[in-house]
Scaffold this motif. Structure first.
Motif, short mmCIF file in Angstrom:
data_model
loop_
_atom_site.label_atom_id
_atom_site.label_comp_id
_atom_site.label_asym_id
_atom_site.label_seq_id
_atom_site.Cartn_x
_atom_site.Cartn_y
_atom_site.Cartn_z
N ILE A 1 -39.82 -1.29 -136.19
CA ILE A 1 -41.05 -1.64 -136.91
C ILE A 1 -42.11 -2.12 -135.91
CG2 ILE A 1 -42.08 -3.27 -138.55
CD1 ILE A 1 -39.31 -3.20 -140.03
N VAL B 1 -40.47 -3.58 -144.01
CA VAL B 1 -41.46 -4.09 -143.07
C VAL B 1 -41.77 -5.55 -143.42
CG1 VAL B 1 -43.86 -3.90 -142.27
CG2 VAL B 1 -42.50 -1.83 -142.61
N THR C 1 -49.42 -0.94 -143.59
CA THR C 1 -47.99 -1.25 -143.49
C THR C 1 -47.16 -0.07 -143.99
OG1 THR C 1 -48.15 -2.46 -145.58
CG2 THR C 1 -48.19 -3.76 -143.56
#
Length: 177
Positions: free
Chosen positions: A11, A43, A29
């Motif tokens: 991530i 995330v 995101t």
């Protein structure tokens, strides 16, 4: 490495890559999750906000730059050490101008995140002379104001910023702060 650590790294790396490619504001995101091959909720399980991803990524980048600069540090005074490290750091900030601005905007009121890194950096600058907290703090003020000036002036170069910082540091040393 555990699966959670691997996911965290994926991530973080995906966020950093997308921030560089698209810019901080334009990166979502959801895009970070897709790039990392995880669900959007994953995330947020690792990073509560997009700014948090940027903060951690910048922290790691700065750590790497300091380690790289440390290999060629032959300076003995705190001011000269700061100029040496600033060459590396200014280049990084100017190369990543857009999200460097985002980071500074986002962390002005949450400096606690970087306080340990900053304290270690100040100690590093004074590694060959007696540590002076006031002087170290004033030097950091000069450094950060120079970063902000450079980010706000699209024509600034690393050499311009080093010159500005040098002039400020000369004033400090003449005042015996």
């Amino acid at each position: 490495m555990k699966k959670r650590e691997i996911t965290y790294k994926k991530i973080l790396e995906s966020g950093w890559l997308l921030f560089q490619q698209k810019g901080f504001e334009e990166t979502t995101t959801r895009q970070i999750a897709q790039q990392a091959g995880v669900a959007t909720g994953t995330v947020f399980a690792h990073f509560p906000t997009k700014l948090e991803i940027l903060k951690v990524a910048m922290y790691e980048q700065i750590e790497q730059l300091i380690a790289q600069a440390q290999k060629s540090d032959t300076q003995h005074s705190a001011s000269l050490k700061l100029r040496h490290y600033a060459k590396y750091l200014f280049a990084f900030y100017l190369d990543n101008r857009a999200f460097s601005k985002e980071l500074i905007t986002g962390i002005i009121w949450q400096s606690h995140f970087f306080s340990a890194q900053l304290d270690l950096f100040k100690q590093l600058l004074f590694s060959e002379q007696e540590y002076d907290e006031l002087k170290a703090s004033v030097m950091m003020d000069c450094y950060f104001m120079t970063v902000i000036e450079g980010l706000n002036d699209e024509t600034s170069s690393v050499d311009d910023l080093i010159y500005r910082l040098s002039q400020k540091l000369k004033l400090i040393s003449h005042q015996h702060v």
